[in-house]
Structures are given as structure tokens and as C-alpha cells.
Design a protein around this motif. Structure first.
Motif, short mmCIF file in Angstrom:
data_model
loop_
_atom_site.label_atom_id
_atom_site.label_comp_id
_atom_site.label_asym_id
_atom_site.label_seq_id
_atom_site.Cartn_x
_atom_site.Cartn_y
_atom_site.Cartn_z
N TYR A 1 0.84 -1.20 0.00
CA TYR A 1 0.00 0.00 0.00
C TYR A 1 0.88 1.26 0.00
N ASP B 1 -12.33 4.94 -5.14
CA ASP B 1 -13.08 3.69 -5.03
C ASP B 1 -12.36 2.55 -5.74
N GLN C 1 -9.16 1.55 -3.91
CA GLN C 1 -9.53 0.79 -2.72
C GLN C 1 -9.97 -0.61 -3.11
N ASP C 2 -10.73 -0.73 -4.17
CA ASP C 2 -11.18 -2.04 -4.64
C ASP C 2 -9.99 -2.89 -5.11
N THR C 3 -8.99 -2.24 -5.69
CA THR C 3 -7.78 -2.95 -6.11
C THR C 3 -7.07 -3.57 -4.91
N HIS D 1 -8.51 -4.25 -2.11
CA HIS D 1 -9.42 -5.29 -1.62
C HIS D 1 -9.15 -6.61 -2.35
N GLU D 2 -8.96 -6.52 -3.66
CA GLU D 2 -8.60 -7.71 -4.45
C GLU D 2 -7.27 -8.28 -3.99
N ILE E 1 -5.98 -8.15 -1.02
CA ILE E 1 -6.19 -8.86 0.24
C ILE E 1 -6.87 -10.20 -0.03
N HIS E 2 -7.81 -10.17 -0.93
CA HIS E 2 -8.55 -11.39 -1.27
C HIS E 2 -7.63 -12.45 -1.89
N SER F 1 -20.85 -0.01 4.74
CA SER F 1 -19.46 -0.13 4.27
C SER F 1 -19.39 0.24 2.79
N TYR G 1 -18.01 -1.53 0.45
CA TYR G 1 -18.36 -2.72 -0.32
C TYR G 1 -19.88 -2.87 -0.42
#
Length: 173
Positions: A13, A36, A39-41, A43-44, A46-47, A151, A153
Motif C-alpha cells: 500500500y 473507489d 480501494q477495490d484494487t 481489496h482484491e 487482500i482477497h 461499508s 463494499y
């Protein structure tokens, strides 16, 4: 997440957030949507942390993920623009000539008002407020999430469901 995974994401990060923000903001010309997507990137990331930790170029993986998310966002924007804006609009009328379609429609502003009324009938009041905030008011999912007490998400998922509901409801007509 394990502590080593947490440290890995933190470092990733710190090393890549600004680069991704510059790239996505430049591509979309919208800072709140860029936030957004970045942040979603992450999130991916982390996933898919197990894959990412083994990847030879984690920063490159993030940039490619952001690139695909930007393309997806642009496709969605184009799709909805084409869906709600007809190519048969005022552009086909010669300058200085009367548009015969206006006489048929009666009130020139009636079509958008009718569409809004249809949308309000299809959606619940809260769904309509969220859609309005995200589309007309230009809120980011972060801002909308704060306002609605949900949230980010959840905001994204609700918008996705609203779009599906509108597509289904408006396509019937």
C-alpha cells in the motif's frame, strides 16, 4: 490475515497507493471514483494475498488489476450512457429547423421526467436516494457509505443490485 500478510499489504500500500491514484485519476478524470477503484484494487489484493505474496512483481499485479478495473468502469459508464441517452436526440435536427418530434412529444422535458417517475416506481426510496447520490450528485462510494452508515463494499454491491433491478424493470417497457 496473518501478521506477515498484514505487513506485506501495508508495505504494498505504501509503495503503490500514490502511483495507482495518479494512474486511475488520470484515466477516469474523477478523483472520487479513482479512490473507489484503488480501494477495490487493494481489496482484491487482500482477497488474493496468497497468490500475491508468491508473485514475482506484486506492484505490477496491482497495476494490472487497477487497469482492468478502470476498463470495467469505463465499459459500465459507456453502457449506461448508451442506455439512458438515445442517439436519436437533438443531434439529428438541422440547426435553425424545428424538430418534428417535439410537437409529437408535447412538453420537451416530459421524457426525462417520465423516466425518473418510472425509476422511482421501480426502486425503494432508499435505493433511489443511493442511486441519486452516486450518479447525479457524483458521490464516491466512500462518501455514500458514510452518509448511509454502510461499508464501501455494501454501497458498491447495492448499486450493482439497483442497476440490475432497473435494467429488468425498464426493459419490460
Amino acid at each position: 490475515m496473518r501478521p506477515d500478510q498484514n505487513d506485506f499489504i501495508k508495505q504494498l500500500y505504501q509503495d503503490n497507493f500514490l502511483k495507482l491514484m495518479v494512474y486511475v485519476s488520470t484515466s477516469l478524470k474523477n478523483t472520487s471514483r479513482a479512490q473507489d477503484i484503488v480501494q477495490d484494487t487493494f481489496h482484491e489484493a487482500i482477497h488474493h494475498i496468497d497468490i500475491l505474496m508468491q508473485h514475482p512483481n506484486p506492484g505490477g499485479w496491482l497495476r494490472m488489476t487497477a487497469k482492468y478495473k478502470v476498463r470495467e468502469e469505463q465499459r459500465e459508464m459507456n453502457k449506461y450512457a448508451a442506455y439512458f441517452i438515445s442517439l436519436d436526440s437533438d443531434l439529428l435536427t438541422e440547426p435553425g429547423e424545428e424538430d418534428p418530434r417535439l410537437a409529437q412529444q408535447g412538453e420537451p422535458d416530459a421524457a426525462p421526467v417520465l423516466l425518473l417517475e418510472k425509476i422511482k416506481k421501480i426502486l425503494t426510496e432508499e435505493e433511489y436516494r443511493l442511486l441519486k447520490r452516486l450518479t447525479i450528485d457524483g458521490f464516491s462510494h466512500v462518501k455514500a457509505a458514510e452518509e448511509f452508515g454502510i461499508s464501501v463494499y455494501t454501497s458498491q454491491k447495492r448499486l450493482e443490485r439497483i442497476r440490475k433491478k432497473l435494467k429488468k424493470g425498464l426493459s419490460k417497457e
